[in-house]
Design an enzyme around this catalytic site. Structure first.
Site, PDB file in Angstrom:
ATOM      1  N   ARG A 255       0.878  -1.181   0.000  1.00 53.54           N
ATOM      2  CA  ARG A 255       0.000   0.000   0.000  1.00 53.54           C
ATOM      3  C   ARG A 255       0.908   1.222   0.000  1.00 53.54           C
ATOM      4  NH1 ARG A 255      -5.278   1.370   3.624  1.00 53.54           N
ATOM      5  NH2 ARG A 255      -6.077  -0.140   2.118  1.00 53.54           N
TER       6      ARG A 255
ATOM      7  N   HIS B  89      -7.545   0.558  -6.198  1.00 48.83           N
ATOM      8  CA  HIS B  89      -7.690  -0.332  -5.043  1.00 48.83           C
ATOM      9  C   HIS B  89      -8.355  -1.633  -5.528  1.00 48.83           C
ATOM     10  CE1 HIS B  89      -7.799  -1.604  -1.024  1.00 48.83           C
ATOM     11  NE2 HIS B  89      -8.722  -0.824  -0.515  1.00 48.83           N
TER      12      HIS B  89
ATOM     13  N   GLN C 130     -10.122  -4.335  -3.196  1.00 51.77           N
ATOM     14  CA  GLN C 130     -11.414  -3.931  -2.642  1.00 51.77           C
ATOM     15  C   GLN C 130     -12.551  -4.326  -3.592  1.00 51.77           C
ATOM     16  OE1 GLN C 130     -12.188  -2.099   0.392  1.00 51.77           O
ATOM     17  NE2 GLN C 130     -14.174  -2.850  -0.213  1.00 51.77           N
TER      18      GLN C 130
ATOM     19  N   ASP D 160     -17.551   6.415  -0.712  1.00 56.44           N
ATOM     20  CA  ASP D 160     -16.261   6.375  -0.018  1.00 56.44           C
ATOM     21  C   ASP D 160     -16.041   7.781   0.542  1.00 56.44           C
ATOM     22  OD1 ASP D 160     -13.680   5.745   0.820  1.00 56.44           O
ATOM     23  OD2 ASP D 160     -12.799   5.756  -1.191  1.00 56.44           O
TER      24      ASP D 160
ATOM     25  N   CYS E 119     -16.497   1.106   1.261  1.00 59.77           N
ATOM     26  CA  CYS E 119     -15.281   0.308   1.493  1.00 59.77           C
ATOM     27  C   CYS E 119     -14.779   0.439   2.920  1.00 59.77           C
ATOM     28  CB  CYS E 119     -14.207   0.685   0.484  1.00 59.77           C
ATOM     29  SG  CYS E 119     -13.802   2.439   0.490  1.00 59.77           S
TER      30      CYS E 119
ATOM     31  N   ARG F  10     -13.189  -9.187   2.267  1.00 62.24           N
ATOM     32  CA  ARG F  10     -11.792  -8.885   1.933  1.00 62.24           C
ATOM     33  C   ARG F  10     -10.915 -10.089   2.274  1.00 62.24           C
ATOM     34  NH1 ARG F  10     -10.136  -3.636   1.669  1.00 62.24           N
ATOM     35  NH2 ARG F  10      -8.301  -4.652   0.790  1.00 62.24           N
TER      36      ARG F  10
HETATM   37  N1  NVA Z   1     -10.286   6.383  -1.008  1.00 64.94           N
HETATM   38  C1  NVA Z   1      -9.848   5.969   0.306  1.00 64.94           C
HETATM   39  C2  NVA Z   1     -10.011   4.505   0.462  1.00 64.94           C
HETATM   40  C3  NVA Z   1      -9.622   3.965   1.811  1.00 64.94           C
HETATM   41  C4  NVA Z   1      -9.812   2.476   1.902  1.00 64.94           C
HETATM   42  C5  NVA Z   1      -8.405   6.399   0.517  1.00 64.94           C
HETATM   43  O1  NVA Z   1      -7.593   6.233  -0.396  1.00 64.94           O
HETATM   44  O2  NVA Z   1      -8.096   6.918   1.591  1.00 64.94           O
HETATM   45  N1   CP Z   2     -11.262  -0.568   2.746  1.00 61.38           N
HETATM   46  C1   CP Z   2      -9.973  -0.528   3.107  1.00 61.38           C
HETATM   47  O1   CP Z   2      -9.049  -0.711   2.312  1.00 61.38           O
HETATM   48  O2   CP Z   2      -9.781  -0.277   4.439  1.00 61.38           O
HETATM   49  P1   CP Z   2      -8.387  -0.050   5.179  1.00 61.38           P
HETATM   50  O3   CP Z   2      -7.872   1.309   4.764  1.00 61.38           O
HETATM   51  O4   CP Z   2      -8.717  -0.108   6.639  1.00 61.38           O
HETATM   52  O5   CP Z   2      -7.440  -1.120   4.761  1.00 61.38           O
END
Ligand code: NVA
Ligand code: CP
Length: 307
Positions: A103, A130, A133, A222, A262, A290
């Site tokens: 990540r 992502h 997800q 989201d 998500c 997940r």
């Molecule tokens: N769009 C959000 C998703 C978190 C799972 C982010 O990138 O922070």
């Molecule tokens: N939905 C998701 O990716 O959550 P986290 O940021 O907690 O991993």
């Protein structure tokens, strides 16, 4: 040849559907104590340069459930914090472990890691996409609706990384995707262009949230400010005000529509507490999947390798 999951586009339609079916089977195997330990002897490195609850814990759990070992790696405790080139890191780590889940911020970093390393790389979220997800969400949709056929998904809110992955998925599987985003906050134009060039699926971009949810089976949202955009949060709250998933917006959608998020959610911003906790919301089943999808993914990449 090794496979990576950097984007949904790395998968064919059959592979996507195969992973979703496999995840469903592994979910049953886990519940009945019959999950094969196909990752025994394997080590999966989890490099997280942004916070995570679901992705990190579900990946770690997936590795352990399948009999492997997970190694959590942070930026500040590795030479990543001192700008060791990604290409060097890739050629070192591949000599120690069997796969990398990462990540990070730039999509180019996961691409570089995959290009230089000989072990599978999985994108666990970048600023751009992502994929894990959305694959897990397909399992949830299949479970709740019985099938992925004749599907209409409505995305309401920011045209962010999760939205980009929805667009890629719609263009791979060929379903209808309505995206309602404020002007200036649309998904990546290149992703939309690519999807249009695939000529399957029906992707509609609008600024009208009510229009987007009309006829939708799934309503998805989201956060309005993603990780790294915290400084814009106050301004975005104003701009996105009419994109909240609330009871009034749900009244414009079919009564069978299910609400996805998500997570983590900001109650009172992109979604009301009432809707998140309401009968149409499936967000916790969504989060559970997940784990199951990522078990299937890891088994496919470095375990039994079957679909
Ligand atoms: N769009 C959000 C998703 C978190 C799972 C982010 O990138 O922070
Ligand atoms: N939905 C998701 O990716 O959550 P986290 O940021 O907690 O991993």
């Amino acid at each position: 040849m090794k496979r990576d999951l950097l984007s949904i586009r790395d998968l064919t339609k059959d592979e996507i559907l195969g992973l979703v079916s496999k995840a469903g089977r592994m979910k049953e195997e886990l519940a009945s104590g019959k999950l094969p330990r196909t990752l025994a002897g394997k080590i999966v490195g989890l490099i997280f340069l942004k916070p995570s609850t679901r992705t990190r814990i579900s990946f770690e759990a997936a590795v352990y459930r399948l009999g492997g070992q997970a190694m959590f790696i942070t930026g500040q405790d590795s030479q990543i914090s001192r700008q060791e080139p990604t290409a060097d890191m890739a050629r070192v780590i591949e000599r120690y472990i069997d796969a990398i889940v990462i990540r990070t911020f730039a999509q180019s970093e996961v691409e570089e890691l995959a290009r230089y390393g000989r072990i599978p790389v999985v994108n666990a979220l970048t600023d751009h996409s992502h994929p894990c997800q959305i694959l897990a969400d397909l399992l949830t949709i299949k479970e709740k609706r019985g099938s992925l056929d004749n599907l209409t998904v409505a995305w309401v809110g920011d045209g962010n990384n999760v939205a980009n992955s929805w667009i890629n998925t719609a263009a791979r599987l060929g379903f209808s995707l309505n995206l309602a985003c404020p002007r200036g906050y649309e998904p990546d134009a290149k992703v939309l262009e690519w999807a249009a060039s695939e000529r399957i699926g029906k992707i509609v971009l609008t600024t009208d949230a009510r229009q987007a949810v009309k006829g939708a089976d799934i309503i998805y949202t989201d956060v309005w400010a993603s990780m790294g955009q915290e400084g814009e949060a106050a301004q975005r709250k104003e701009i996105f005000r009419s994109y909240q998933i609330n009871a009034e917006l749900l009244s414009a959608a079919p009564s069978h529509a299910l609400v996805f998020h998500c997570l983590p959610a900001h109650r009172g911003e992109e979604i009301t507490d009432e809707v998140l906790e309401g009968p149409q919301s499936v967000v916790f089943d969504e989060a559970e999947n997940r784990l199951h999808l990522q078990m299937a993914l890891l088994d496919w990449l470095i375990g039994s390798k079957g679909l």
